[in-house]
Design a protein around this motif. Structure first.
Motif, PDB file in Angstrom:
ATOM      1  N   SER A  10       0.861  -1.181   0.000  1.00 34.48           N
ATOM      2  CA  SER A  10       0.000   0.000   0.000  1.00 34.48           C
ATOM      3  C   SER A  10       0.892   1.224   0.000  1.00 34.48           C
ATOM      4  O   SER A  10       1.851   1.304   0.774  1.00 34.48           O
ATOM      5  N   SER A  12       0.823   5.592  -0.176  1.00 36.97           N
ATOM      6  CA  SER A  12      -0.029   6.782  -0.095  1.00 36.97           C
ATOM      7  C   SER A  12      -0.073   7.467  -1.456  1.00 36.97           C
ATOM      8  O   SER A  12       0.859   7.374  -2.257  1.00 36.97           O
ATOM      9  N   ALA A  13      -1.162   8.165  -1.704  1.00 35.14           N
ATOM     10  CA  ALA A  13      -1.374   8.805  -3.003  1.00 35.14           C
ATOM     11  C   ALA A  13      -0.242   9.783  -3.346  1.00 35.14           C
ATOM     12  O   ALA A  13       0.259   9.788  -4.475  1.00 35.14           O
ATOM     13  N   HIS A  16       2.933   7.888  -4.092  1.00 37.10           N
ATOM     14  CA  HIS A  16       2.790   7.168  -5.362  1.00 37.10           C
ATOM     15  C   HIS A  16       3.144   8.063  -6.544  1.00 37.10           C
ATOM     16  O   HIS A  16       3.898   7.665  -7.429  1.00 37.10           O
ATOM     17  N   ARG A  17       2.622   9.287  -6.531  1.00 36.24           N
ATOM     18  CA  ARG A  17       2.899  10.219  -7.644  1.00 36.24           C
ATOM     19  C   ARG A  17       4.395  10.515  -7.766  1.00 36.24           C
ATOM     20  O   ARG A  17       4.962  10.448  -8.844  1.00 36.24           O
ATOM     21  N   GLU A  20       6.461   7.317  -8.742  1.00 36.86           N
ATOM     22  CA  GLU A  20       6.275   6.923 -10.134  1.00 36.86           C
ATOM     23  C   GLU A  20       7.117   7.808 -11.044  1.00 36.86           C
ATOM     24  O   GLU A  20       7.745   7.331 -11.982  1.00 36.86           O
ATOM     25  N   ILE A  41       5.621  -0.283  -7.353  1.00 39.74           N
ATOM     26  CA  ILE A  41       4.555   0.707  -7.153  1.00 39.74           C
ATOM     27  C   ILE A  41       3.378   0.465  -8.089  1.00 39.74           C
ATOM     28  O   ILE A  41       2.254   0.787  -7.755  1.00 39.74           O
ATOM     29  N   GLU A  45      -1.433  -0.999  -3.933  1.00 35.27           N
ATOM     30  CA  GLU A  45      -2.709  -0.314  -3.788  1.00 35.27           C
ATOM     31  C   GLU A  45      -2.402   1.122  -3.372  1.00 35.27           C
ATOM     32  O   GLU A  45      -1.590   1.356  -2.475  1.00 35.27           O
ATOM     33  N   THR A  46      -3.044   2.087  -4.033  1.00 31.31           N
ATOM     34  CA  THR A  46      -2.865   3.486  -3.651  1.00 31.31           C
ATOM     35  C   THR A  46      -3.938   3.838  -2.632  1.00 31.31           C
ATOM     36  O   THR A  46      -5.119   3.593  -2.871  1.00 31.31           O
ATOM     37  N   ASP A  49      -3.728   9.709   1.666  1.00 33.69           N
ATOM     38  CA  ASP A  49      -2.626  10.093   2.552  1.00 33.69           C
ATOM     39  C   ASP A  49      -3.005  10.004   4.029  1.00 33.69           C
ATOM     40  O   ASP A  49      -2.141   9.805   4.874  1.00 33.69           O
ATOM     41  N   THR A  59       6.239   4.104   4.531  1.00 38.43           N
ATOM     42  CA  THR A  59       5.999   5.221   3.617  1.00 38.43           C
ATOM     43  C   THR A  59       7.277   6.032   3.517  1.00 38.43           C
ATOM     44  O   THR A  59       8.217   5.843   4.297  1.00 38.43           O
TER      45      THR A  59
END
Length: 158
Positions: A10, A12-13, A16-17, A20, A41, A45-46, A49, A59
């Protein structure tokens, strides 16, 4: 190398950005660690936050306590972005094989990773948002110490 099922991840949004973006750049340059991070990634799962579940998940910026290949002792290191990486003893870059294996892992999970062609397994014991086992740097106020270095000999018998 025996294949164990890959653990659920998992991320966090916001992590993730950013992850990536750096992983895509590295992967485009043929960086094997970038490719590994990208694969990790993309299967994660995203989560929002502010998700409560993130407390037990590695994280960016969190401190992970883990061991590699069942070796002891445990190590505790902070997972950082490459540009924030300063110290080998206390940090691990997310762009390293170990860092890419740690991101998104839940406490108690284990994850295979390779350094060069050598397979390893990292097992995550716990996660903390602050560095564990840090002694607070509070000191007694200096005024209390000054009194012991008093030059005045006090009243003297004449």
């Amino acid at each position: 190398m025996h294949h164990c099922a890959l653990p659920e991840l998992s991320i966090s949004a916001s992590d993730h950005r950013r992850l990536e973006t750096i992983a895509l750049v590295a992967a485009a340059q043929g960086d094997i660690d970038g490719l590994f991070l990208l694969a990790e990634i993309s299967r994660a799962e995203t989560v929002p936050d502010d998700a409560g579940a993130l407390a037990s998940i590695v994280t960016m910026g969190s401190w992970a306590t883990f061991w590699v290949d069942w070796g002891l002792p445990y190590e505790t290191r902070q997972l950082v972005y490459p540009r924030d990486y300063r110290c080998d003893k206390t940090q691990v870059s997310v762009m390293s094989p170990l860092g890419a294996a740690l991101i998104g892992l839940k406490s108690g999970s284990q994850m295979p990773f390779s350094v060069g062609r050598r397979p390893h397994v990292v097992r995550l014991d716990s996660v903390s948002l602050t560095q564990p086992n840090v002694v607070p740097l509070f000191r007694a106020p200096l005024t209390a110490q000054r009194e012991t270095f008093d030059d005045d000999p006090g009243p003297s018998a004449a």
